[in-house]
Design a protein around this motif. Structure first.
Motif, PDB file in Angstrom:
ATOM      1  N   CYS A   1       5.022  -0.081   2.157  1.00 61.17           N
ATOM      2  CA  CYS A   1       6.458   0.052   2.428  1.00 61.17           C
ATOM      3  C   CYS A   1       6.769   0.359   3.890  1.00 61.17           C
ATOM      4  CB  CYS A   1       7.055   1.120   1.519  1.00 61.17           C
ATOM      5  SG  CYS A   1       7.162   0.613  -0.210  1.00 61.17           S
ATOM      6  N   LEU A   2       6.070   1.317   4.467  1.00 60.45           N
ATOM      7  CA  LEU A   2       6.354   1.646   5.862  1.00 60.45           C
ATOM      8  C   LEU A   2       6.053   0.484   6.795  1.00 60.45           C
ATOM      9  CD1 LEU A   2       5.166   5.361   6.229  1.00 60.45           C
ATOM     10  CD2 LEU A   2       7.458   4.468   5.776  1.00 60.45           C
ATOM     11  N   GLN A   3       5.113  -0.372   6.393  1.00 59.30           N
ATOM     12  CA  GLN A   3       4.786  -1.545   7.205  1.00 59.30           C
ATOM     13  C   GLN A   3       5.675  -2.746   6.861  1.00 59.30           C
ATOM     14  OE1 GLN A   3       2.563  -0.541   9.320  1.00 59.30           O
ATOM     15  NE2 GLN A   3       2.124   1.307   8.125  1.00 59.30           N
ATOM     16  N   ARG A   4       6.469  -2.589   5.816  1.00 60.15           N
ATOM     17  CA  ARG A   4       7.344  -3.661   5.317  1.00 60.15           C
ATOM     18  C   ARG A   4       6.557  -4.956   5.094  1.00 60.15           C
ATOM     19  NH1 ARG A   4      13.027  -5.800   7.994  1.00 60.15           N
ATOM     20  NH2 ARG A   4      13.846  -6.759   6.106  1.00 60.15           N
ATOM     21  N   LEU A   5       5.469  -4.829   4.353  1.00 57.58           N
ATOM     22  CA  LEU A   5       4.588  -5.972   4.107  1.00 57.58           C
ATOM     23  C   LEU A   5       4.971  -6.682   2.808  1.00 57.58           C
ATOM     24  CD1 LEU A   5       1.194  -4.363   5.168  1.00 57.58           C
ATOM     25  CD2 LEU A   5       2.476  -6.145   6.379  1.00 57.58           C
ATOM     26  N   PRO A   6       4.867  -7.999   2.756  1.00 59.19           N
ATOM     27  CA  PRO A   6       5.289  -8.779   1.593  1.00 59.19           C
ATOM     28  C   PRO A   6       4.275  -8.755   0.455  1.00 59.19           C
ATOM     29  CG  PRO A   6       4.479 -10.259   3.284  1.00 59.19           C
ATOM     30  CD  PRO A   6       4.452  -8.872   3.889  1.00 59.19           C
ATOM     31  N   VAL A   7       4.166  -7.614  -0.187  1.00 62.24           N
ATOM     32  CA  VAL A   7       3.315  -7.462  -1.367  1.00 62.24           C
ATOM     33  C   VAL A   7       4.212  -7.457  -2.593  1.00 62.24           C
ATOM     34  CG1 VAL A   7       1.692  -5.969  -2.587  1.00 62.24           C
ATOM     35  CG2 VAL A   7       1.570  -6.168  -0.091  1.00 62.24           C
ATOM     36  N   THR A   8       3.879  -8.271  -3.583  1.00 63.50           N
ATOM     37  CA  THR A   8       4.642  -8.308  -4.832  1.00 63.50           C
ATOM     38  C   THR A   8       3.889  -7.528  -5.902  1.00 63.50           C
ATOM     39  OG1 THR A   8       5.653 -10.449  -4.324  1.00 63.50           O
ATOM     40  CG2 THR A   8       5.590  -9.779  -6.637  1.00 63.50           C
ATOM     41  N   PHE A   9       4.532  -6.500  -6.433  1.00 62.14           N
ATOM     42  CA  PHE A   9       3.948  -5.690  -7.503  1.00 62.14           C
ATOM     43  C   PHE A   9       4.514  -6.180  -8.840  1.00 62.14           C
ATOM     44  CE2 PHE A   9       3.842  -2.927  -3.770  1.00 62.14           C
ATOM     45  CZ  PHE A   9       2.512  -2.524  -3.770  1.00 62.14           C
TER      46      PHE A   9
ATOM     47  N   ALA B   1      -9.665   0.937  -9.465  1.00 61.11           N
ATOM     48  CA  ALA B   1      -9.430   1.476  -8.125  1.00 61.11           C
ATOM     49  C   ALA B   1      -8.075   0.975  -7.641  1.00 61.11           C
ATOM     50  CB  ALA B   1     -10.544   1.047  -7.172  1.00 61.11           C
ATOM     51  N   GLU B   2      -7.019   1.474  -8.293  1.00 57.35           N
ATOM     52  CA  GLU B   2      -5.667   1.014  -7.956  1.00 57.35           C
ATOM     53  C   GLU B   2      -5.305   1.284  -6.500  1.00 57.35           C
ATOM     54  OE1 GLU B   2      -5.906   1.326 -12.332  1.00 57.35           O
ATOM     55  OE2 GLU B   2      -6.486   2.646 -10.661  1.00 57.35           O
ATOM     56  N   GLN B   3      -5.800   2.404  -5.967  1.00 57.07           N
ATOM     57  CA  GLN B   3      -5.512   2.705  -4.560  1.00 57.07           C
ATOM     58  C   GLN B   3      -6.059   1.613  -3.658  1.00 57.07           C
ATOM     59  OE1 GLN B   3      -6.946   4.656  -6.827  1.00 57.07           O
ATOM     60  NE2 GLN B   3      -6.375   6.820  -6.595  1.00 57.07           N
ATOM     61  N   HIS B   4      -7.278   1.174  -3.926  1.00 57.83           N
ATOM     62  CA  HIS B   4      -7.873   0.115  -3.118  1.00 57.83           C
ATOM     63  C   HIS B   4      -7.137  -1.205  -3.337  1.00 57.83           C
ATOM     64  CE1 HIS B   4     -10.581  -2.619  -1.197  1.00 57.83           C
ATOM     65  NE2 HIS B   4     -10.965  -3.165  -2.342  1.00 57.83           N
ATOM     66  N   ALA B   5      -6.704  -1.481  -4.571  1.00 59.46           N
ATOM     67  CA  ALA B   5      -5.975  -2.725  -4.848  1.00 59.46           C
ATOM     68  C   ALA B   5      -4.741  -2.841  -3.967  1.00 59.46           C
ATOM     69  CB  ALA B   5      -5.578  -2.781  -6.324  1.00 59.46           C
ATOM     70  N   VAL B   6      -4.009  -1.740  -3.809  1.00 59.27           N
ATOM     71  CA  VAL B   6      -2.779  -1.762  -3.007  1.00 59.27           C
ATOM     72  C   VAL B   6      -3.089  -1.895  -1.524  1.00 59.27           C
ATOM     73  CG1 VAL B   6      -0.745  -0.423  -2.344  1.00 59.27           C
ATOM     74  CG2 VAL B   6      -1.457  -0.512  -4.746  1.00 59.27           C
ATOM     75  N   THR B   7      -4.047  -1.130  -1.030  1.00 61.67           N
ATOM     76  CA  THR B   7      -4.383  -1.227   0.396  1.00 61.67           C
ATOM     77  C   THR B   7      -5.007  -2.580   0.723  1.00 61.67           C
ATOM     78  OG1 THR B   7      -4.669   1.171   0.568  1.00 61.67           O
ATOM     79  CG2 THR B   7      -5.707  -0.181   2.268  1.00 61.67           C
ATOM     80  N   PHE B   8      -5.803  -3.103  -0.173  1.00 65.23           N
ATOM     81  CA  PHE B   8      -6.379  -4.439  -0.011  1.00 65.23           C
ATOM     82  C   PHE B   8      -5.263  -5.487   0.080  1.00 65.23           C
ATOM     83  CE2 PHE B   8      -8.559  -8.074  -2.406  1.00 65.23           C
ATOM     84  CZ  PHE B   8      -9.090  -8.626  -1.244  1.00 65.23           C
ATOM     85  N   ALA B   9      -4.272  -5.355  -0.802  1.00 66.20           N
ATOM     86  CA  ALA B   9      -3.125  -6.273  -0.771  1.00 66.20           C
ATOM     87  C   ALA B   9      -2.368  -6.145   0.545  1.00 66.20           C
ATOM     88  CB  ALA B   9      -2.195  -5.991  -1.951  1.00 66.20           C
TER      89      ALA B   9
ATOM     90  N   GLY C   1      -3.601  -5.298   3.458  1.00 67.64           N
ATOM     91  CA  GLY C   1      -4.375  -5.966   4.499  1.00 67.64           C
ATOM     92  C   GLY C   1      -4.230  -7.478   4.457  1.00 67.64           C
ATOM     93  N   LEU C   2      -4.254  -8.037   3.248  1.00 66.13           N
ATOM     94  CA  LEU C   2      -4.073  -9.479   3.117  1.00 66.13           C
ATOM     95  C   LEU C   2      -2.676  -9.899   3.578  1.00 66.13           C
ATOM     96  CD1 LEU C   2      -5.745 -10.079  -0.376  1.00 66.13           C
ATOM     97  CD2 LEU C   2      -6.648 -10.752   1.855  1.00 66.13           C
ATOM     98  N   ALA C   3      -1.658  -9.113   3.205  1.00 72.45           N
ATOM     99  CA  ALA C   3      -0.287  -9.435   3.607  1.00 72.45           C
ATOM    100  C   ALA C   3      -0.126  -9.363   5.119  1.00 72.45           C
ATOM    101  CB  ALA C   3       0.688  -8.487   2.915  1.00 72.45           C
TER     102      ALA C   3
ATOM    103  N   ALA D   1      -1.651   4.948  -7.144  1.00 75.63           N
ATOM    104  CA  ALA D   1      -1.670   4.363  -5.796  1.00 75.63           C
ATOM    105  C   ALA D   1      -0.384   4.642  -5.033  1.00 75.63           C
ATOM    106  CB  ALA D   1      -1.906   2.857  -5.899  1.00 75.63           C
ATOM    107  N   TYR D   2       0.339   5.690  -5.418  1.00 75.65           N
ATOM    108  CA  TYR D   2       1.651   5.928  -4.811  1.00 75.65           C
ATOM    109  C   TYR D   2       1.563   6.114  -3.298  1.00 75.65           C
ATOM    110  CZ  TYR D   2       6.493   7.502  -4.611  1.00 75.65           C
ATOM    111  OH  TYR D   2       7.835   7.610  -4.333  1.00 75.65           O
ATOM    112  N   ASP D   3       0.602   6.872  -2.847  1.00 73.70           N
ATOM    113  CA  ASP D   3       0.465   7.123  -1.405  1.00 73.70           C
ATOM    114  C   ASP D   3       0.219   5.816  -0.646  1.00 73.70           C
ATOM    115  OD1 ASP D   3       0.204   9.106   0.808  1.00 73.70           O
ATOM    116  OD2 ASP D   3      -1.809   8.262   0.942  1.00 73.70           O
ATOM    117  N   GLN D   4      -0.584   4.936  -1.234  1.00 76.95           N
ATOM    118  CA  GLN D   4      -0.873   3.657  -0.575  1.00 76.95           C
ATOM    119  C   GLN D   4       0.359   2.750  -0.564  1.00 76.95           C
ATOM    120  OE1 GLN D   4      -2.988   5.208  -2.724  1.00 76.95           O
ATOM    121  NE2 GLN D   4      -4.473   5.737  -1.118  1.00 76.95           N
ATOM    122  N   ILE D   5       1.170   2.800  -1.632  1.00 76.92           N
ATOM    123  CA  ILE D   5       2.408   2.023  -1.643  1.00 76.92           C
ATOM    124  C   ILE D   5       3.319   2.469  -0.501  1.00 76.92           C
ATOM    125  CG2 ILE D   5       4.485   1.460  -2.967  1.00 76.92           C
ATOM    126  CD1 ILE D   5       2.854   1.933  -5.510  1.00 76.92           C
TER     127      ILE D   5
END
Length: 339
Positions: free
Chosen positions: A118-126, A79-87, A89-91, A109-113
């Motif tokens: 990106c639009l939220q400028r959140l510190p997620v490291t891929f 569930a890559e989409q959930h992995a990105v959105t989950f990240a 939320g944590l960020a 998970a492109y839409d979630q990225i």
């Protein structure tokens, strides 16, 4: 009930590699193992760091992180989409999530990225494994699109290490310096054998590294193409051609002068550095642009030549706004990122 070996070891048959050749020298550590070990090292001093994967704890080597920090590891399943959105939320709550996903799987998970990170400028490291051709993993795993689909996104920083040691420094840079999303892409399999004894340190954002200085041509290389570029420079030297080799390091933000800038009156040959269609060279013309906004206007005119030395060559008349080709390192002004 099926084959007993598969029932007792559910992952062993997922990907089968050829057996090692008896008596062969041991291979350098795999990029995925260097990645996991570095995140473990960084997490020791930063409790905000957590690791996330999508049903690939072994393939990304994050199972090693899980063994050390079980409460800070999350496998969300396929569930890559959930992995990105989950990240995301944590960020948003102050954590520094590291998401280990194969390049082709991250496409899901492109839409979630875009919207959640990106639009939220959140510190997620891929941490993007299997970047480039993935060998025996097959064509569904060839990560050949990530440079294109990530570099166009707002607020995203994109890096690619030349070896496993530089991967360590890029991870530290992503987690200690960059206040926004970061993508670090690296290939499948063993590294090049670089010594990991160098202490972890951060890298200057957007700056490349001059590997070799020359006077005739400059080869700009990225990631896994740096070593072949060095070999190409050796072949050119045997033909009487003096070549500089630059490790670009960063795909975004765009090219900034290296500590020993090779640009001048010579020609430029790109090796694995993304650019525009044939007929133009963006290596020098690309303005400093971050956050999806134009941060400078290109003021370069190019005379595109038929590359007599195999490749697209260009000669630069001038430089992007805020950069002088003659400025010593550290004296140029880089426009601020948009808020």
């Amino acid at each position: 009930r099926g084959f007993a070996g598969a029932a007792t070891d559910r992952e062993r048959g997922h990907a089968v590699s050829a057996p090692a050749v008896p008596g062969a020298s041991p291979s350098p550590p795999k990029y995925q193992d260097v990645f996991a070990q570095t995140v473990i090292e960084l997490a020791k001093d930063d409790p905000r760091i957590v690791a996330i994967t999508a049903a690939m704890p072994t393939g990304t080597s994050l199972a090693k992180f899980q063994a050390v920090y079980p409460d800070r590891f999350f496998d969300v399943g396929i569930a890559e989409q959930h992995a990105v959105t989950f990240a995301a939320g944590l960020a948003a709550e102050g954590m520094r999530p590291v998401v280990g996903i194969y390049s082709t799987f991250l496409q899901r998970a492109y839409d979630q990225i875009v919207h959640d990170v990106c639009l939220q400028r959140l510190p997620v490291t891929f941490a993007i494994d299997r970047a480039g051709f993935a060998g025996d993993d097959g064509r569904t795993h060839h990560g050949v699109f990530d440079l294109s689909y990530l570099r166009c996104l707002p607020n995203m920083t994109v890096m690619a290490p030349k070896d496993e040691n530089e991967l360590r420094h890029m991870l530290k840079t992503a987690l200690d310096v960059v206040e926004g999303p970061v993508a670090i892409r690296y290939p499948r399999g063993a590294g090049v054998g670089a010594s990991p004894v160098e202490a972890l340190h951060t890298l200057p954002i957007g700056r490349g590294e001059t590997i070799r200085s020359g006077s005739d041509v400059a080869i700009l290389a990225l990631g896994a193409m740096v070593l072949p570029a060095e070999r190409a420079a050796e072949l050119l030297a045997a033909e009487g051609i003096s070549a500089s080799v630059v490790n670009a390091r960063f795909v975004k933000p765009g090219y900034a002068p290296t500590d020993s800038d090779p640009r001048g009156s010579g020609s430029c040959l790109r090796a694995g550095v993304p650019g525009p269609a044939e007929g133009a060279c963006r290596t020098h013309a690309r303005p400093y642009c971050h956050g999806g906004a134009q941060a400078g206007q290109a003021q370069a005119r190019h005379r595109v030549q038929d590359g007599s030395r195999n490749g697209l060559a260009c000669q630069v008349d001038s430089a992007p706004l805020g950069v002088s080709l003659g400025d010593p390192p550290g004296t140029h002004s880089t426009p601020a990122r948009p808020s």
